[in-house]
Design an enzyme around this catalytic site. Sequence first.
Site, PDB file in Angstrom:
ATOM      1  N   ASP A   1       3.081  -9.506   9.041  1.00  0.00           N
ATOM      2  CA  ASP A   1       1.617  -9.655   9.043  1.00  0.00           C
ATOM      3  C   ASP A   1       1.324 -11.152   8.942  1.00  0.00           C
ATOM      4  O   ASP A   1       0.878 -11.651   7.902  1.00  0.00           O
ATOM      5  CB  ASP A   1       1.008  -8.880   7.882  1.00  0.00           C
ATOM      6  CG  ASP A   1       1.272  -7.382   8.019  1.00  0.00           C
ATOM      7  OD1 ASP A   1       0.849  -6.801   9.023  1.00  0.00           O
ATOM      8  OD2 ASP A   1       1.931  -6.816   7.135  1.00  0.00           O
TER       9      ASP A   1
ATOM     10  N   HIS B   1       9.502  -3.684   3.329  1.00  0.00           N
ATOM     11  CA  HIS B   1       8.928  -3.905   1.994  1.00  0.00           C
ATOM     12  C   HIS B   1      10.031  -4.176   0.970  1.00  0.00           C
ATOM     13  O   HIS B   1       9.921  -5.062   0.132  1.00  0.00           O
ATOM     14  CB  HIS B   1       8.156  -2.672   1.510  1.00  0.00           C
ATOM     15  CG  HIS B   1       6.956  -2.315   2.335  1.00  0.00           C
ATOM     16  ND1 HIS B   1       6.915  -1.214   3.155  1.00  0.00           N
ATOM     17  CD2 HIS B   1       5.755  -2.910   2.447  1.00  0.00           C
ATOM     18  CE1 HIS B   1       5.736  -1.136   3.732  1.00  0.00           C
ATOM     19  NE2 HIS B   1       5.003  -2.156   3.328  1.00  0.00           N
TER      20      HIS B   1
ATOM     21  N   HIS C   1       9.068   0.940   3.548  1.00  0.00           N
ATOM     22  CA  HIS C   1      10.266   0.962   4.393  1.00  0.00           C
ATOM     23  C   HIS C   1      11.128  -0.233   3.995  1.00  0.00           C
ATOM     24  O   HIS C   1      10.779  -0.993   3.069  1.00  0.00           O
ATOM     25  CB  HIS C   1       9.884   0.947   5.876  1.00  0.00           C
ATOM     26  CG  HIS C   1       8.916  -0.138   6.237  1.00  0.00           C
ATOM     27  ND1 HIS C   1       9.266  -1.479   6.238  1.00  0.00           N
ATOM     28  CD2 HIS C   1       7.607  -0.098   6.579  1.00  0.00           C
ATOM     29  CE1 HIS C   1       8.225  -2.199   6.590  1.00  0.00           C
ATOM     30  NE2 HIS C   1       7.198  -1.394   6.795  1.00  0.00           N
TER      31      HIS C   1
ATOM     32  N   MET D   1       0.848  -1.198   0.000  1.00  0.00           N
ATOM     33  CA  MET D   1       0.000   0.000   0.000  1.00  0.00           C
ATOM     34  C   MET D   1       0.886   1.251   0.000  1.00  0.00           C
ATOM     35  O   MET D   1       0.431   2.334   0.386  1.00  0.00           O
ATOM     36  CB  MET D   1      -0.935  -0.001   1.208  1.00  0.00           C
ATOM     37  CG  MET D   1      -1.930  -1.161   1.160  1.00  0.00           C
ATOM     38  SD  MET D   1      -3.477  -0.844   2.021  1.00  0.00           S
ATOM     39  CE  MET D   1      -2.894  -0.489   3.652  1.00  0.00           C
TER      40      MET D   1
ATOM     41  N   ARG E   1       3.748   2.203  10.482  1.00  0.00           N
ATOM     42  CA  ARG E   1       3.133   2.905  11.617  1.00  0.00           C
ATOM     43  C   ARG E   1       4.160   3.442  12.617  1.00  0.00           C
ATOM     44  O   ARG E   1       3.806   4.273  13.457  1.00  0.00           O
ATOM     45  CB  ARG E   1       2.185   1.958  12.348  1.00  0.00           C
ATOM     46  CG  ARG E   1       1.025   1.572  11.479  1.00  0.00           C
ATOM     47  CD  ARG E   1       0.056   0.774  12.261  1.00  0.00           C
ATOM     48  NE  ARG E   1      -1.053   0.393  11.407  1.00  0.00           N
ATOM     49  CZ  ARG E   1      -2.145  -0.157  11.839  1.00  0.00           C
ATOM     50  NH1 ARG E   1      -2.298  -0.391  13.121  1.00  0.00           N
ATOM     51  NH2 ARG E   1      -3.094  -0.488  11.012  1.00  0.00           N
TER      52      ARG E   1
ATOM     53  N   LYS F   1       6.261 -11.908   6.957  1.00  0.00           N
ATOM     54  CA  LYS F   1       5.800 -12.584   8.181  1.00  0.00           C
ATOM     55  C   LYS F   1       5.361 -11.595   9.250  1.00  0.00           C
ATOM     56  O   LYS F   1       4.734 -11.977  10.219  1.00  0.00           O
ATOM     57  CB  LYS F   1       6.928 -13.444   8.754  1.00  0.00           C
ATOM     58  CG  LYS F   1       7.182 -14.736   8.021  1.00  0.00           C
ATOM     59  CD  LYS F   1       8.147 -15.579   8.825  1.00  0.00           C
ATOM     60  CE  LYS F   1       8.584 -16.794   8.033  1.00  0.00           C
ATOM     61  NZ  LYS F   1       9.600 -17.572   8.774  1.00  0.00           N
TER      62      LYS F   1
HETATM   63  O1  PAF Z   1       0.142  -5.829   3.676  1.00  0.00           O
HETATM   64  C1  PAF Z   1      -0.313  -4.891   2.980  1.00  0.00           C
HETATM   65  O2  PAF Z   1       0.333  -3.868   2.755  1.00  0.00           O
HETATM   66  C2  PAF Z   1      -1.726  -4.995   2.433  1.00  0.00           C
HETATM   67  O3  PAF Z   1      -2.569  -5.640   3.324  1.00  0.00           O
HETATM   68  C3  PAF Z   1      -1.790  -5.653   1.048  1.00  0.00           C
HETATM   69  C4  PAF Z   1      -1.356  -7.091   1.084  1.00  0.00           C
HETATM   70  C5  PAF Z   1      -0.916  -4.874   0.078  1.00  0.00           C
HETATM   71  C6  PAF Z   1      -3.223  -5.603   0.521  1.00  0.00           C
HETATM   72  O4  PAF Z   1      -3.686  -4.297   0.403  1.00  0.00           O
END
Ligand code: PAF
Length: 274
Positions: free
Chosen positions: A147, A33, A30, A26, A184, A145
């Site tokens: 999430d 990602h 950072h 989204m 966050r 992981k």
């Molecule tokens: O983890 C995220 O950033 C979001 O939940 C995802 C997988 C991109 C779906 O919008």
Amino acid sequence: MKIIHGIAELRAHLGGYRKPAFVPTMGNLHQGHLSLVRQARALGDVTVASIFVNRLQFLPHEDFDRYPRTWEADCAGLQGAGCDVLFAPDEHELYPQPQTCTVHPAADLADILEGQFRPGFFIGVSTVVMKLFACVQPRVAVFGKKDYQQLLVIRHMVRQLALPVEIVAGETQRAPDGLALSSRNAYLDAAQRAEAVQLSLTLRQMASRVRAGIQDVAGLEREAMAALAARGWEPDYLTVRRRADLLPPTPHAPLVVLGAARLGATRLIDNLEI
Ligand code: PAF
């Protein structure tokens, strides 16, 4: 890096590749990602990331409009991490009509923990991931992981719907003090940032007591919740679960300890495999 906003153009561009490897995001990226993108590079013949702030996974009180949009920095980060294609549809492209056809993940996995405190969250996540998969048609996709429950929900969806995509897990990236990297964290002031590490420390302590063979897991969970609350946190859950399905521990099952707690206005989540 090629930036593509339209689904038709994306499909045309990716048509010549055998094994797209995909990292959905989204934005507000950072190093966590970007490590997923670097991991994806080794898994396919073209690396695709998406940036789409998905309205469907925000609860009414979670401010969709205030979610940080950091386009320039995100593009620079993705380029630096070796991303080949950035798919960045706008809402009109991905949701041209209200998205009334949605994916409802299994309640026993999706309505607990995060799903209990953020009802409908995993419907929003599953629906957009399904749709992004339909656009990108990846052969492999990397999910962090950090999430943990999201990773399991997506794996379950892919298995149940026989989607031809392999889901690969990326390790959580941490700051030197142990705080899991998260978009966050930027909301924390200096004092909160110093305190924030207590979430991962608490999970680490719980994990070591489980490893040491503690039998009263419910007592351990209550104690951990009370300890964080005493420091000014508002914990939603701190719990030991089976890695495979997030159900309560059973003998010999591999376990994970997961936590979610609010520090001031910021809700942080973290987990550790035991
Ligand atoms: O983890 C995220 O950033 C979001 O939940 C995802 C997988 C991109 C779906 O919008």
